[in-house]
Design a protein around this motif. Structure first.
Motif, PDB file in Angstrom:
ATOM      1  N   LEU A 115     -15.050  44.719  -0.088  1.00 57.53           N
ATOM      2  CA  LEU A 115     -14.378  43.531  -0.930  1.00 57.53           C
ATOM      3  C   LEU A 115     -15.412  43.878  -2.652  1.00 57.53           C
ATOM      4  CD1 LEU A 115     -14.742  40.319   0.768  1.00 57.53           C
ATOM      5  CD2 LEU A 115     -13.026  41.235   0.094  1.00 57.53           C
ATOM      6  N   GLN A 116     -16.368  44.904  -2.608  1.00 63.94           N
ATOM      7  CA  GLN A 116     -16.625  45.019  -3.669  1.00 63.94           C
ATOM      8  C   GLN A 116     -16.199  46.292  -4.052  1.00 63.94           C
ATOM      9  OE1 GLN A 116     -21.016  46.077  -2.968  1.00 63.94           O
ATOM     10  NE2 GLN A 116     -21.584  46.034  -4.987  1.00 63.94           N
ATOM     11  N   GLY A 117     -15.827  47.497  -2.585  1.00 68.50           N
ATOM     12  CA  GLY A 117     -15.466  48.444  -2.933  1.00 68.50           C
ATOM     13  C   GLY A 117     -14.146  48.156  -3.469  1.00 68.50           C
ATOM     14  N   TRP A 118     -13.589  47.141  -3.489  1.00 67.38           N
ATOM     15  CA  TRP A 118     -12.158  47.353  -4.301  1.00 67.38           C
ATOM     16  C   TRP A 118     -12.065  46.491  -5.535  1.00 67.38           C
ATOM     17  CZ3 TRP A 118     -10.332  43.882   0.801  1.00 67.38           C
ATOM     18  CH2 TRP A 118      -9.491  44.438   1.433  1.00 67.38           C
ATOM     19  N   PHE A 119     -12.824  46.120  -6.123  1.00 67.16           N
ATOM     20  CA  PHE A 119     -13.414  45.561  -7.027  1.00 67.16           C
ATOM     21  C   PHE A 119     -14.934  46.671  -7.820  1.00 67.16           C
ATOM     22  CE2 PHE A 119     -12.467  41.958  -4.871  1.00 67.16           C
ATOM     23  CZ  PHE A 119     -11.535  40.745  -6.249  1.00 67.16           C
ATOM     24  N   SER A 120     -15.177  48.152  -7.737  1.00 68.97           N
ATOM     25  CA  SER A 120     -15.201  48.996  -7.732  1.00 68.97           C
ATOM     26  C   SER A 120     -14.609  50.074  -8.618  1.00 68.97           C
ATOM     27  CB  SER A 120     -16.422  49.585  -7.019  1.00 68.97           C
ATOM     28  OG  SER A 120     -17.135  50.524  -7.905  1.00 68.97           O
ATOM     29  N   THR A 121     -14.809  50.692  -9.849  1.00 68.35           N
ATOM     30  CA  THR A 121     -14.473  51.587 -10.942  1.00 68.35           C
ATOM     31  C   THR A 121     -14.617  52.973  -9.877  1.00 68.35           C
ATOM     32  OG1 THR A 121     -15.906  51.796 -12.524  1.00 68.35           O
ATOM     33  CG2 THR A 121     -13.753  50.275 -12.728  1.00 68.35           C
ATOM     34  N   GLN A 122     -15.698  52.889  -9.647  1.00 64.71           N
ATOM     35  CA  GLN A 122     -16.094  54.090  -9.005  1.00 64.71           C
ATOM     36  C   GLN A 122     -15.972  54.405  -7.143  1.00 64.71           C
ATOM     37  OE1 GLN A 122     -20.355  55.083 -10.342  1.00 64.71           O
ATOM     38  NE2 GLN A 122     -19.740  53.783 -12.035  1.00 64.71           N
ATOM     39  N   ARG A 123     -15.438  52.896  -6.492  1.00 68.17           N
ATOM     40  CA  ARG A 123     -15.153  53.556  -5.576  1.00 68.17           C
ATOM     41  C   ARG A 123     -14.675  53.297  -4.904  1.00 68.17           C
ATOM     42  NH1 ARG A 123     -20.791  51.684  -1.211  1.00 68.17           N
ATOM     43  NH2 ARG A 123     -22.242  52.431  -3.086  1.00 68.17           N
ATOM     44  N   PRO A 175     -17.951  44.502  11.171  1.00 67.67           N
ATOM     45  CA  PRO A 175     -17.461  45.934  10.111  1.00 67.67           C
ATOM     46  C   PRO A 175     -16.042  45.538  10.105  1.00 67.67           C
ATOM     47  CG  PRO A 175     -18.537  45.420  12.545  1.00 67.67           C
ATOM     48  CD  PRO A 175     -18.731  44.186  12.101  1.00 67.67           C
ATOM     49  N   ALA A 176     -15.436  46.144   9.116  1.00 70.98           N
ATOM     50  CA  ALA A 176     -14.146  46.560   8.584  1.00 70.98           C
ATOM     51  C   ALA A 176     -13.866  47.739   9.233  1.00 70.98           C
ATOM     52  CB  ALA A 176     -14.172  46.365   7.132  1.00 70.98           C
ATOM     53  N   PRO A 177     -11.936  47.837   9.362  1.00 64.51           N
ATOM     54  CA  PRO A 177     -11.703  48.967   9.520  1.00 64.51           C
ATOM     55  C   PRO A 177     -11.616  49.944   8.578  1.00 64.51           C
ATOM     56  CG  PRO A 177      -9.834  47.215   9.324  1.00 64.51           C
ATOM     57  CD  PRO A 177     -11.777  46.876   9.556  1.00 64.51           C
ATOM     58  N   TYR A 178     -12.436  50.092   7.434  1.00 71.04           N
ATOM     59  CA  TYR A 178     -12.846  50.646   6.580  1.00 71.04           C
ATOM     60  C   TYR A 178     -13.492  51.820   6.221  1.00 71.04           C
ATOM     61  CZ  TYR A 178      -8.569  47.520   5.085  1.00 71.04           C
ATOM     62  OH  TYR A 178      -7.653  46.583   5.043  1.00 71.04           O
ATOM     63  N   ALA A 179     -13.012  53.311   5.538  1.00 71.37           N
ATOM     64  CA  ALA A 179     -13.867  53.624   4.802  1.00 71.37           C
ATOM     65  C   ALA A 179     -14.498  53.550   3.508  1.00 71.37           C
ATOM     66  CB  ALA A 179     -13.623  55.154   5.200  1.00 71.37           C
ATOM     67  N   ILE A 180     -14.902  53.930   2.543  1.00 69.89           N
ATOM     68  CA  ILE A 180     -16.028  54.260   1.329  1.00 69.89           C
ATOM     69  C   ILE A 180     -16.111  54.945   0.964  1.00 69.89           C
ATOM     70  CG2 ILE A 180     -16.977  52.377  -0.856  1.00 69.89           C
ATOM     71  CD1 ILE A 180     -17.386  50.620   0.942  1.00 69.89           C
ATOM     72  N   ARG A 181     -15.397  55.592  -0.364  1.00 68.35           N
ATOM     73  CA  ARG A 181     -16.210  57.019  -0.842  1.00 68.35           C
ATOM     74  C   ARG A 181     -16.077  56.379  -2.524  1.00 68.35           C
ATOM     75  NH1 ARG A 181     -10.300  60.530  -0.184  1.00 68.35           N
ATOM     76  NH2 ARG A 181     -11.092  61.339   1.905  1.00 68.35           N
ATOM     77  N   ALA A 182     -17.640  57.032  -2.337  1.00 62.07           N
ATOM     78  CA  ALA A 182     -18.803  56.786  -3.030  1.00 62.07           C
ATOM     79  C   ALA A 182     -18.836  58.000  -4.231  1.00 62.07           C
ATOM     80  CB  ALA A 182     -19.780  56.286  -3.165  1.00 62.07           C
ATOM     81  N   PRO A 183     -19.752  58.326  -5.232  1.00 63.97           N
ATOM     82  CA  PRO A 183     -19.546  59.531  -6.099  1.00 63.97           C
ATOM     83  C   PRO A 183     -21.840  59.971  -4.911  1.00 63.97           C
ATOM     84  CG  PRO A 183     -19.892  57.771  -7.554  1.00 63.97           C
ATOM     85  CD  PRO A 183     -19.295  57.423  -6.391  1.00 63.97           C
ATOM     86  N   GLY A 184     -20.656  61.258  -4.464  1.00 64.39           N
ATOM     87  CA  GLY A 184     -22.076  62.133  -4.316  1.00 64.39           C
ATOM     88  C   GLY A 184     -22.673  62.595  -4.501  1.00 64.39           C
ATOM     89  N   PRO A 185     -23.745  63.346  -3.822  1.00 59.95           N
ATOM     90  CA  PRO A 185     -24.513  64.408  -5.564  1.00 59.95           C
ATOM     91  C   PRO A 185     -24.422  64.970  -6.000  1.00 59.95           C
ATOM     92  CG  PRO A 185     -25.227  64.417  -3.156  1.00 59.95           C
ATOM     93  CD  PRO A 185     -24.475  63.241  -2.852  1.00 59.95           C
ATOM     94  N   ILE A 224      -8.266  69.045  -4.248  1.00 61.39           N
ATOM     95  CA  ILE A 224      -9.544  68.631  -3.348  1.00 61.39           C
ATOM     96  C   ILE A 224      -9.790  67.404  -3.494  1.00 61.39           C
ATOM     97  CG2 ILE A 224     -11.477  70.353  -4.568  1.00 61.39           C
ATOM     98  CD1 ILE A 224     -11.228  67.139  -6.081  1.00 61.39           C
ATOM     99  N   GLY A 225     -10.262  66.490  -2.628  1.00 59.36           N
ATOM    100  CA  GLY A 225      -9.964  65.220  -2.230  1.00 59.36           C
ATOM    101  C   GLY A 225     -10.852  64.780  -3.231  1.00 59.36           C
ATOM    102  N   GLY A 226     -11.028  62.614  -3.389  1.00 58.32           N
ATOM    103  CA  GLY A 226     -12.046  62.331  -4.285  1.00 58.32           C
ATOM    104  C   GLY A 226     -12.135  62.616  -5.608  1.00 58.32           C
ATOM    105  N   ILE A 227     -11.694  62.876  -6.603  1.00 56.57           N
ATOM    106  CA  ILE A 227     -11.771  63.469  -7.715  1.00 56.57           C
ATOM    107  C   ILE A 227     -12.594  62.300  -8.506  1.00 56.57           C
ATOM    108  CG2 ILE A 227      -9.378  62.897  -9.602  1.00 56.57           C
ATOM    109  CD1 ILE A 227     -10.309  65.579 -10.103  1.00 56.57           C
ATOM    110  N   ARG A 228     -11.962  61.138  -8.211  1.00 53.98           N
ATOM    111  CA  ARG A 228     -12.784  59.864  -8.864  1.00 53.98           C
ATOM    112  C   ARG A 228     -14.338  60.193  -9.424  1.00 53.98           C
ATOM    113  NH1 ARG A 228     -11.934  54.237  -8.117  1.00 53.98           N
ATOM    114  NH2 ARG A 228     -10.876  54.883  -6.895  1.00 53.98           N
ATOM    115  N   GLN A 229     -14.575  59.772  -8.315  1.00 50.47           N
ATOM    116  CA  GLN A 229     -15.426  59.868  -7.550  1.00 50.47           C
ATOM    117  C   GLN A 229     -16.833  61.200  -8.068  1.00 50.47           C
ATOM    118  OE1 GLN A 229     -13.114  58.806  -4.740  1.00 50.47           O
ATOM    119  NE2 GLN A 229     -13.529  57.316  -6.037  1.00 50.47           N
ATOM    120  N   LYS A 230     -16.125  61.670  -8.389  1.00 57.20           N
ATOM    121  CA  LYS A 230     -16.533  63.209  -8.762  1.00 57.20           C
ATOM    122  C   LYS A 230     -17.114  63.362 -10.066  1.00 57.20           C
ATOM    123  CE  LYS A 230     -15.371  66.475  -4.472  1.00 57.20           C
ATOM    124  NZ  LYS A 230     -15.078  67.641  -4.391  1.00 57.20           N
TER     125      LYS A 230
END
Length: 386
Positions: free
Chosen positions: A123-131, A46-56, A317-323
């Motif tokens: 690690l995958q999230g760091w290299f993602s344009t969407q997350r 487990p890592a002490p991070y959270a990931i934001r991703a495009p939601g519905p 708002i927050g997370g506009i890139r994911q939106k």
């Protein structure tokens, strides 16, 4: 004369010379093996991070599948049956057919209490344009999942109210309001002056009938100046002198209000499992679209985000890139973005999506009308100066 000779078979062939293994090679091999094992272990920790991703996304002009709690025709094993109900339903005024979609956008967050993510995901999230990857406390804070859900639900309820008031006001309706003081903001000029239960009746001598009346009364007040607030306290009228503070673009009274609105039109908003306040702008546009005879969208698919105040201001708002990525994934061609989020939009717009900058509900309404009419080329963007 015959001669006997030894015949060498393949099994009798001499063994090729192999150089001895050096201690350095052994050490290197063991190090590589240990490194590989350690990397594999770290990837599943487990890592002490959270990931934001495009939601519905959800079409505010569409229908929501809602369980009615009853058994379906095929038996109890199938569970409760579902009924399709409008996301935005209006009664008490004529409504008109609409085409196209107004999609509110969301962000899915992974990690936090009870939902640890793995280092491999980070690690995958760091290299993602969407997350995006952030420390877990910045995304979830220290609240429990239940507390987080309660906050999001309260924000959604407030958002629905503000969107309804703003939309009806934009259409020319008057929405009377009873504004009751819940508390004074600690450290503000209202602390020790107003009391919980005070009902706001006037500001600067001008009657307050709608929420907009109160906000308009503060427009010409310089933060730090005094203002006379007329309230009803215990059935008696009183004039209170309140020293204002700095608000969001105007002077602030420094009070928390519990508004009750007398809506001239009944509006029901069903957000489903979505919480938070960022759908306010899209809800307001959906109300306007249904209450106006013109089909503003004319088949276009428009997504967007932004909080909505009762006086029609679009907030960040927050997370506009994911939106943005969630919108283009669900076939949106246009996206309405709060002007205050433009710095995050630039350089992060996915192919196939055009972003329009908005600051007010009037801006958003004009943009939708222009898009539906095919006259959107000159709409302001996050990189334009217009």
């Amino acid at each position: 004369m015959t001669f006997d000779r030894d015949v060498l078979t393949p099994d009798d062939a001499p063994t090729p010379f192999a150089p001895p293994v050096s201690p350095r090679s052994v050490t290197l091999g063991i190090s590589l093996l240990l490194t590989a094992v350690l990397a594999a272990v770290l990837l599943v920790l487990p890592a002490p991070y959270a990931i934001r991703a495009p939601g519905p996304t959800e079409d505010a002009l569409g229908l929501l599948e809602q369980s009615d709690g009853s058994a379906s025709d095929s038996g109890a094993a199938d569970g409760a049956s579902a009924t399709a109900v409008p996301v935005v339903q209006i009664e008490g005024a004529p409504t008109f057919p609409v085409t196209g979609e107004l999609r509110l956008t969301t962000v899915s967050a992974f990690g936090g209490p009870g939902g640890d993510i793995l280092l491999g995901d980070v690690l995958q999230g760091w290299f993602s344009t969407q997350r995006s990857v952030q420390p877990v406390e910045l995304v979830f804070g220290e609240e429990s999942p239940q507390q987080q859900q309660e906050v999001l639900q309260a924000q959604m309820t407030s958002s629905e109210q503000s969107a309804t008031v703003a939309a009806l006001t934009e259409l020319g309706f008057e929405v009377p309001a009873t504004l009751t003081v819940a508390a004074a903001v600690p450290g503000s000029g209202a602390e020790g002056v107003v009391e919980p239960g005070d009902v706001v009746r006037s500001i600067g001598g001008t009657p307050v009938v709608t929420h907009q009346d109160l906000l308009t009364g503060l427009d010409d007040v310089t933060p730090g100046d005094d203002v006379v607030l007329g309230v009803e306290r215990g059935g008696e009228d009183e004039d209170l002198t309140v020293t204002t503070g700095q608000g969001d673009g105007r002077a602030a009274l420094g009070v928390y209000l519990e508004p009750e609105y007398d809506y001239p039109v009944d509006v029901t908003i069903r957000p489903g499992e979505i919480g938070g306040s960022s759908a306010g702008t899209i809800f307001a546009l959906a109300i306007i679209d249904k209450l106006t005879e013109a089909d503003e969208l004319d088949g276009a698919v428009v997504a967007g985000t932004g909080t909505m105040s009762v006086d029609g201001l679009v907030g960040p708002i927050g997370g506009i890139r994911q939106k943005l990525y969630g919108a283009v994934r669900d076939d949106a061609e246009w996206f309405l973005a709060p002007a205050s989020n433009c710095a995050e939009v630039v350089g992060n717009v996915p192919d196939g999506l055009r972003v329009v900058r908005i600051s007010t509900l009037a801006d958003a309404r004009e943009a939708v009308e222009a898009i539906g009419a095919g006259e959107a080329d000159d709409l302001p963007t996050c990189t334009s100066g217009s």
